[in-house]
Structures are given as C-alpha cells and as structure tokens.
Motif scaffolding. Sequence first.
Motif: not given
Length: 322
Positions: A99-105
């Motif tokens: 599982v990979t979870r990417m978060r960005a702004e």
Amino acid sequence: MPTITSTCLATTTWPPLPSKPNKGTPLRYRIEHETRLIYDGPIWEHQCELRLTPRQDEWLRLLDHSIDIYPEANPQVLRDGFGNPIHTVSLLPRHTRFVTRMRAEVETLRANPFAFEPLPLDQESPWLARRLAEEPRLRLFLGRSSLTPNLAPMSEAYGPFPERDRQLPLGEAIMKAMGWIQERLRYDPDATHVHSGLELVFQEGGGVCQDFAHLLIALIRGWGYPARYVMGYQDPGNTPHQKGAAPNQATHAWIEALVPGVGWMGFDPTNLLAVNDLYIPVAVGRDSTDTPPQRGCFRGGASERMEIAVRVTPIRSDEVGV
C-alpha cells in the motif's frame, strides 16, 4: 507506516521554460493518491518504483509532500533519466499487500499559456536547429515507439492525418490538430487498455487520455518537432470532453511540445485545451511506458489485484489565510 517527506526535492529545469512567465494568482491543490496491491498468495523480494511527486518548476511549487508505505520500507529518493522524482522501494520479506499513500499540496502559476509572442514562421526552423544542437537529448522526443509510431503506414486505412499547417505558428497548428482528434475519436474508457497501440484506437474509434496523448505526440513528431508525454493530475472540474470519466478517478495524461521561442508548452488533446494552472505534472517521458505512477516486480506465483483512489481538491484562499 513510515512517512517520507520530500519537500526539499530540487527544482527540475530541463529544458528551460519561457524567460518571462505569465504568472497569475496561485491556485492551490491538495492531492491524495492511494494504491493498494493485493495478492492471492505471498510474494517476496518485491522491487518497486513510485512516480508520485509533482514536478517542481517555475510554474509549480511543491509546498508539502509525503508518502506512506506498508509494509514498512526505507525508499531511496532519486531522479530518473527524464528528471522525474522517483522513490525506489525494496521489500524482501513475504507479504500479501503493498500500500502506498501519497499526499501533497501544490501551487500552480500558469494562468495564461498563450501569454507570449510567437516567433515569425521563418524563424521556427533555425530556432529548433539551435536547440537540438545545444540539447542533443531533446532528440529522444523525436523518436518513435510502438505507442507513438510513424503514422504513414496507417494512412491508407485510417488517414489522411493532419499535416503541419505552415500558415500558423506551431502552437496554433497543434490546437488545430487537437480539433481533428476530437472529431475523429470519442472518449471511451472501455475501448482500449493500458498497452493499446494506435491501430486499436482507430479500430475502436475511441480511447482514453493516454491514447489521445500518444496520437498527438505521433503527429507532432511526424512534423519534425519534439513532443513528450506527461502524466499528472488535473482540477476535477476540468473534464469537459471526458464523458464517462469519474472525476478524481485516476491520473491524467497530456503532452508537451517544444514550441519555438517558448520552450515546452502543454496541450491536452482529451479536453481540447492548452495546459494552464489547472494541471499538475508528475512525470514526463517518451510515452506512457516512461511515466507509470507505480511499476515493479517480485518473486512468487501470486496474482495481483490493484485498487486506486485519487482525490484532487482545490484549496480556497480562506483555507490558507490568504
């Protein structure tokens, strides 16, 4: 899950963009991208590349970025041959999920992609010749592949294909070619698959953003100009021609052409738009095989099932105190 923070990634500057960009009021987006790989038996010695980090340049600022990974791993952060930020992951123990979870702004700044003076037509060829001499690697984006082939052999069955309109600057000629693509093909998520070539696209009379991008790249390279494939995200409201596509369902694809006097300029043949501040590029390459968000290999005989969830959320100015 461990968190890898990547806000310090260096700016990508290959090749340069216009020297006087038309920067408007920044738009800010929050991006969340989760991928689950589920296996029906144990796998091990799992090697994986992740292309999930938005590309920074003078049109885009990466304000915050993290990737969570399960099972725990210690990714290496580097760049591929096209300057794309990638995370490489190595998982030796047996596991049945990845599982990979990417978060960005991010902030985007390209308000008006046409805010430049095009070169006179008789100066386009000399400009391109100089750029190719100064940057030999640009020739990578003139070559052919199985996904961006020479269209001439298909002309009898599926042509005629648009020629370069020599009365128009290259940017306008590309917009005209995108109109031809819109007339010729429909957006149809069921018509093709991730490995489809253009012959199947023509046979089916439709495809998805990847197929539209490959066709436009093939046309532009046939005119003698470098063009490259772009994988990224778009504003969820920016889908006027993607009937049948669920907003935020997955990544989007468009192209960039090396426009004389300007540099790399983006075009979205799926939505018949020049790329502006509603687009968030992640990776570029010769075609889609250079830009997968996730690619890997493993040992073990298990079958793999993939689940993807993407959400791109515009952030209002009052949310950031502007």
